[in-house]
Motif scaffolding. Sequence first.
Motif, PDB file in Angstrom:
ATOM      1  N   VAL A   1      35.667  25.245  17.689  1.00  0.00           N
ATOM      2  CA  VAL A   1      36.841  25.422  18.534  1.00  0.00           C
ATOM      3  C   VAL A   1      38.071  25.598  17.650  1.00  0.00           C
ATOM      4  N   THR A   2      38.532  26.842  17.559  1.00  0.00           N
ATOM      5  CA  THR A   2      39.659  27.178  16.687  1.00  0.00           C
ATOM      6  C   THR A   2      40.856  27.735  17.447  1.00  0.00           C
ATOM      7  N   GLY A   3      40.753  27.799  18.758  1.00  0.00           N
ATOM      8  CA  GLY A   3      41.835  28.335  19.552  1.00  0.00           C
ATOM      9  C   GLY A   3      41.503  28.269  21.032  1.00  0.00           C
ATOM     10  N   SER A   4      42.365  28.859  21.844  1.00  0.00           N
ATOM     11  CA  SER A   4      42.265  28.738  23.291  1.00  0.00           C
ATOM     12  C   SER A   4      40.983  29.317  23.859  1.00  0.00           C
ATOM     13  N   TRP A   5      40.515  30.441  23.286  1.00  0.00           N
ATOM     14  CA  TRP A   5      39.339  31.095  23.864  1.00  0.00           C
ATOM     15  C   TRP A   5      38.045  30.388  23.508  1.00  0.00           C
ATOM     16  N   SER A   6      37.902  29.919  22.291  1.00  0.00           N
ATOM     17  CA  SER A   6      36.692  29.164  21.966  1.00  0.00           C
ATOM     18  C   SER A   6      36.692  27.824  22.703  1.00  0.00           C
ATOM     19  N   LEU A   7      37.880  27.270  22.946  1.00  0.00           N
ATOM     20  CA  LEU A   7      37.966  26.043  23.741  1.00  0.00           C
ATOM     21  C   LEU A   7      37.461  26.300  25.159  1.00  0.00           C
ATOM     22  N   LYS A   8      37.886  27.407  25.749  1.00  0.00           N
ATOM     23  CA  LYS A   8      37.432  27.741  27.098  1.00  0.00           C
ATOM     24  C   LYS A   8      35.926  27.979  27.125  1.00  0.00           C
ATOM     25  N   ALA A   9      35.395  28.599  26.080  1.00  0.00           N
ATOM     26  CA  ALA A   9      33.952  28.836  26.015  1.00  0.00           C
ATOM     27  C   ALA A   9      33.192  27.517  25.967  1.00  0.00           C
TER      28      ALA A   9
ATOM     29  N   ASN B   1      38.353  35.974  16.358  1.00  0.00           N
ATOM     30  CA  ASN B   1      39.814  36.112  16.333  1.00  0.00           C
ATOM     31  C   ASN B   1      40.377  35.530  17.617  1.00  0.00           C
ATOM     32  N   GLU B   2      41.256  34.552  17.458  1.00  0.00           N
ATOM     33  CA  GLU B   2      41.852  33.880  18.611  1.00  0.00           C
ATOM     34  C   GLU B   2      43.136  34.598  19.016  1.00  0.00           C
ATOM     35  N   THR B   3      43.078  35.298  20.126  1.00  0.00           N
ATOM     36  CA  THR B   3      44.189  36.131  20.561  1.00  0.00           C
ATOM     37  C   THR B   3      45.462  35.336  20.846  1.00  0.00           C
ATOM     38  N   VAL B   4      45.305  34.168  21.463  1.00  0.00           N
ATOM     39  CA  VAL B   4      46.470  33.373  21.865  1.00  0.00           C
ATOM     40  C   VAL B   4      47.139  32.716  20.671  1.00  0.00           C
ATOM     41  N   ASP B   5      46.327  32.199  19.741  1.00  0.00           N
ATOM     42  CA  ASP B   5      46.835  31.332  18.676  1.00  0.00           C
ATOM     43  C   ASP B   5      47.002  32.012  17.324  1.00  0.00           C
ATOM     44  N   GLY B   6      46.604  33.285  17.217  1.00  0.00           N
ATOM     45  CA  GLY B   6      46.824  34.023  15.978  1.00  0.00           C
ATOM     46  C   GLY B   6      45.988  33.561  14.810  1.00  0.00           C
ATOM     47  N   VAL B   7      44.770  33.064  15.091  1.00  0.00           N
ATOM     48  CA  VAL B   7      43.875  32.560  14.047  1.00  0.00           C
ATOM     49  C   VAL B   7      42.646  33.456  13.967  1.00  0.00           C
TER      50      VAL B   7
END
Length: 436
Positions: A137-145, A200-206
């Motif tokens: 979990v490195t950002g908003s999208w992996s968190l949602k997954a 690539n985390e679109t929301v968090d720029g990571v």
Amino acid sequence: MVARDDVHYFGAGPAPLPTPVLEEASKVLLNYKDKGIGICEISHRSPDANEILAQAKAALTNLLDIPDDYDILFLQGGGSGEFSAAVYNLVSIWVEKRRAKAEKELGESVSEGELKAKVLERLRKEVDEELKLDYLVTGSWSLKASQEAARLVGAQHVNVALDARKANGGKFGQIAAESEWNLTPRKQNGGPALVYFCDNETVDGVEFPAFPSSLEGDDAPPVVADMSSNFISRKVDVRKYSVIFGGAQKNIGNTGITIVILRKSLLPPQSTLASPELLRALNLPVGPIVLDWPTIAKNNSLYNTLPIFDVWVAGQVMSGLVQAYGARKIEGQEEISNDKAKMIYETLDKYPNVFRVVPDKSVRSRMNICFRVGGGDAEKEKSFLAGAEKRGLLGLKGHRSVGGIRASNCKLPRHASPHAHYALLLDKYLRTLRQR
């Protein structure tokens, strides 16, 4: 009326498509191949539809050097749909492997009548004690997954092997060293059902700078990567992944289709999903047929009505890259993406009293450049966005969940020139702001 070439769009959602593709699209919408009907009106099971699918697959295969033992699927449901599909399919494969092993081992010691009950008893114990899905979990999208996985199979089966917020004051922006990850141990015929990360985390720029070395090896578990926002932006070794997926709208086409690249070994006859009856007996979810990878693959992505126009657009974009870069393939687009990102980051770093890049330098996304103006001062950022819009620089507002500014750099250049024209313009604007 604002001219299309006077606007430079940096939004992270639907892509600003190449103008030549849109010009051709306006023609085929009315009359496809001089048939007198538009492309949206042709049957999704027609020879024309199959030709469009084949051309899109060929272009993507060429760009990424996709090996023969991988398949390409076109589905609906977006990247979020694949959060669920990865769980449904890979958990089912994990269960079926365990069932076959149990049946083989127990079949030698019990009667045929007892075998089914014994296998089910063993599987229930293994599911309770050993079924794990690893998430980085490195950002908003992996968190949602990861949250979707927990919703489907239960939080006790989801192992968050990395929560990047723990090392960054409760916010995303770093990726801890792999030695600090808590991956489920690999076992003979075991290990996690999958390891999942968002490249690539679109929301968090990571963005992951490279494929994690801890996920390599012959005994590596199935690795699933969400590449929605950096698809076709850099060279990747497809063989290191079991599944790669992404919504087309970020930088391949328009909203409506999701592309999945997966190993054929995950499909019959090499691999088999557990029966719905067995999954229900184990209190595990049975996935909808439209997210069932074997069904979609068997039907050449045409099990249900596929939006062929959206596939055509994606195929045109990818074919254009093939023609533009030739033998360099995706490396040509990677060079442009890197140059644009470098240009903007260098300007931001040059004036730290005005701009602050959000993520750590080691994991800065080349695709989504997230920064704050004036230390995150709301009025200054509002003024920044207003000034940018006056200059034809649109879509720079950060995601509503984090605020700030975000320049999405993944978008393909719409202009005839391959140079980063809009990056140059943004760079010029940033330079004027630092003087205020």
